[in-house]
Design a protein around this motif. Structure first.
Motif, mmCIF file in Angstrom:
data_model
loop_
_atom_site.group_PDB
_atom_site.id
_atom_site.type_symbol
_atom_site.label_atom_id
_atom_site.label_comp_id
_atom_site.label_asym_id
_atom_site.label_seq_id
_atom_site.Cartn_x
_atom_site.Cartn_y
_atom_site.Cartn_z
ATOM 1 N N TYR A 17 0.956 -1.072 -0.277
ATOM 2 C CA TYR A 17 0.119 0.304 -0.187
ATOM 3 C C TYR A 17 0.844 1.716 -0.143
ATOM 4 N N VAL A 18 2.235 1.549 1.005
ATOM 5 C CA VAL A 18 3.053 2.562 0.729
ATOM 6 C C VAL A 18 3.980 2.462 -0.170
ATOM 7 N N MET A 19 4.385 1.768 -0.383
ATOM 8 C CA MET A 19 4.936 1.591 -2.131
ATOM 9 C C MET A 19 3.863 1.903 -3.575
ATOM 10 N N ALA A 20 3.280 1.686 -3.808
ATOM 11 C CA ALA A 20 2.564 2.109 -4.417
ATOM 12 C C ALA A 20 1.960 3.348 -4.000
ATOM 13 N N TRP A 21 1.849 4.188 -3.698
ATOM 14 C CA TRP A 21 1.626 5.422 -3.625
ATOM 15 C C TRP A 21 3.255 6.431 -3.894
ATOM 16 N N GLU A 22 4.126 5.685 -3.415
ATOM 17 C CA GLU A 22 5.496 6.275 -3.183
ATOM 18 C C GLU A 22 5.754 6.502 -4.941
ATOM 19 N N GLN A 23 6.101 5.214 -5.178
ATOM 20 C CA GLN A 23 6.369 4.515 -6.355
ATOM 21 C C GLN A 23 6.155 5.252 -7.646
ATOM 22 N N ALA A 24 4.422 5.512 -7.734
ATOM 23 C CA ALA A 24 3.949 6.730 -8.577
ATOM 24 C C ALA A 24 4.142 8.280 -8.458
ATOM 25 N N ARG A 25 4.146 8.453 -6.926
ATOM 26 C CA ARG A 25 4.793 10.220 -6.836
ATOM 27 C C ARG A 25 6.163 10.263 -7.481
ATOM 28 N N ILE A 26 6.896 8.708 -7.080
ATOM 29 C CA ILE A 26 8.589 9.098 -7.920
ATOM 30 C C ILE A 26 8.434 9.117 -9.398
ATOM 31 N N ASP A 27 7.362 8.332 -9.876
ATOM 32 C CA ASP A 27 7.546 8.341 -11.452
ATOM 33 C C ASP A 27 7.185 9.692 -12.121
ATOM 34 N N ALA A 28 6.303 10.205 -11.539
ATOM 35 C CA ALA A 28 5.295 11.619 -12.184
ATOM 36 C C ALA A 28 6.850 12.493 -11.423
ATOM 37 N N VAL A 29 7.932 12.446 -10.800
ATOM 38 C CA VAL A 29 8.618 13.661 -10.806
ATOM 39 C C VAL A 29 9.753 13.472 -11.693
ATOM 40 N N VAL A 30 9.787 12.285 -11.047
ATOM 41 C CA VAL A 30 11.992 11.941 -12.540
ATOM 42 C C VAL A 30 12.022 11.323 -13.493
ATOM 43 N N ALA A 31 10.206 11.980 -14.072
ATOM 44 C CA ALA A 31 9.931 11.048 -15.468
ATOM 45 C C ALA A 31 10.249 12.357 -16.690
ATOM 46 N N ASP A 32 10.771 13.216 -16.161
ATOM 47 C CA ASP A 32 11.190 14.356 -16.902
ATOM 48 C C ASP A 32 12.326 15.233 -16.540
ATOM 49 N N LEU A 33 13.206 14.903 -15.784
ATOM 50 C CA LEU A 33 13.770 14.648 -15.447
ATOM 51 C C LEU A 33 15.037 14.731 -16.061
ATOM 52 N N PHE A 34 16.248 15.364 -16.301
ATOM 53 C CA PHE A 34 17.126 14.912 -17.260
ATOM 54 C C PHE A 34 18.613 14.603 -16.432
ATOM 55 N N GLY A 35 19.599 14.416 -17.310
ATOM 56 C CA GLY A 35 20.996 14.932 -16.370
ATOM 57 C C GLY A 35 22.117 13.501 -17.241
ATOM 58 N N TYR A 36 23.169 13.323 -16.767
ATOM 59 C CA TYR A 36 24.190 11.771 -17.018
ATOM 60 C C TYR A 36 23.918 10.888 -15.662
ATOM 61 N N HIS A 37 23.972 11.407 -14.483
ATOM 62 C CA HIS A 37 23.852 11.067 -13.094
ATOM 63 C C HIS A 37 22.815 10.893 -12.380
ATOM 64 N N ALA A 38 22.598 9.544 -11.891
ATOM 65 C CA ALA A 38 21.568 9.256 -11.220
ATOM 66 C C ALA A 38 21.356 8.685 -10.462
ATOM 67 N N LEU A 39 21.627 8.877 -8.657
ATOM 68 C CA LEU A 39 21.201 8.035 -7.674
ATOM 69 C C LEU A 39 20.351 7.223 -7.282
ATOM 70 N N GLN A 40 20.272 6.167 -6.567
ATOM 71 C CA GLN A 40 18.831 5.421 -5.888
ATOM 72 C C GLN A 40 19.966 5.564 -4.390
ATOM 73 N N LEU A 41 19.518 6.571 -3.420
ATOM 74 C CA LEU A 41 20.069 6.124 -1.590
ATOM 75 C C LEU A 41 19.280 4.773 -0.450
ATOM 76 N N GLY A 42 19.261 3.469 -0.813
ATOM 77 C CA GLY A 42 18.623 3.480 0.219
ATOM 78 C C GLY A 42 17.881 2.340 -1.069
ATOM 79 N N LEU A 43 16.756 1.339 0.163
ATOM 80 C CA LEU A 43 15.830 0.510 -0.427
ATOM 81 C C LEU A 43 16.115 -0.313 -1.370
ATOM 82 N N PRO A 44 16.868 -1.193 -1.726
ATOM 83 C CA PRO A 44 17.429 -1.852 -3.093
ATOM 84 C C PRO A 44 16.031 -2.612 -3.372
ATOM 85 N N GLN A 45 15.557 -2.814 -2.556
ATOM 86 C CA GLN A 45 14.397 -4.401 -3.276
ATOM 87 C C GLN A 45 13.800 -3.153 -4.102
#
Length: 240
Positions: A17-45
């Motif tokens: 339930y929690v991860m469904a909400w967070e994944q949807a919000r993160i997807d919406a934010v990062v979809a249009d962000l550009f650059g060369y190098h992105a990191l995800q810190l933590g929650l490798p699952q």
């Protein structure tokens, strides 16, 4: 540092339930962000950068099967080299969240973006954590950080923080049936008590104030005109 009980919680109805909400919000934010190098810190699952278009995306954690295995307080990246950092629950379950944020500020480029998700202490989830019969496993053993406190920390580091978004207004039920019964709280919460969602997403941009060079004044002062002295007739040359 592995988080006890995290894997089991992610597979539970509450975790989904929690991860469904967070994944949807993160997807919406990062979809249009550009650059060369992105990191995800933590929650490798979870693949939180799956919908981002940055070519080099890496998962960084201090445990598990990841791209970069390291202490989050000492990130092995050069200063001003990362365009985007996403952290999902990386701060409230670590004993030194200030240092993690300092490291993130160091490695982000100017105008780089930081996305943070966390559990909201001003919610029914935060209230559940303070009850005497609260269990000691994930996610109840963390030190929840309020959006206000997190904004203060980020602003001190030079970030411009956007308004946070909240979600998961249903009580922290452990069974799918009860989560479905409380589903009406989602629309009601977004309308009436937006600050009381169980989790939040915060977006911040690293600002670097430009230096103003103080140059010397290149305007030359005019030198005073020399006075012409009168020449006496005795000193004047004889005309031929």
């Amino acid at each position: 540092m592995s988080i006890p009980g995290l894997d089991a919680w992610l597979q539970s109805p509450q975790g989904r339930y929690v991860m469904a909400w967070e994944q949807a919000r993160i997807d919406a934010v990062v979809a249009d962000l550009f650059g060369y190098h992105a990191l995800q810190l933590g929650l490798p699952q979870r693949e939180l950068l799956l919908h981002n278009r940055i070519p080099l995306r890496q998962v960084v954690s201090d445990s598990g099967t990841v791209d970069v295995l390291c202490d989050l307080r000492q990130l092995p990246f050069a200063a001003h080299s990362i365009d985007l950092v996403v952290m999902a629950h990386a701060l409230e379950f670590h004993d030194d969240p200030h240092q993690i944020l300092r490291e993130v500020e160091r490695i982000l480029i100017p105008e780089g973006e930081l996305i943070i998700t966390g559990f909201n202490p001003i919610s029914m989830w935060g209230l559940r954590q303070r009850l005497p019969n609260c269990p000691g496993d994930f996610p109840w053993h963390g030190q929840y950080l309020s959006v206000r406190r997190l904004k203060d920390w980020l602003q001190l580091l030079g970030f411009e923080v956007e308004r946070g978004s909240f979600g998961c207004y249903s009580p922290p039920c452990t069974h799918e049936r009860w989560l479905q019964r409380w589903h009406f709280m989602e629309s009601a919460g977004d309308r009436w008590w937006t600050f009381a969602g169980g989790v939040y997403l915060l977006r911040a941009i690293k600002r670097v104030h430009g230096m103003r060079l103080i140059l010397p004044s290149w305007k030359q002062q005019r030198s005073p005109r020399k006075a012409l002295s009168a020449v006496s007739k005795k000193e004047a040359p004889h005309e031929r």
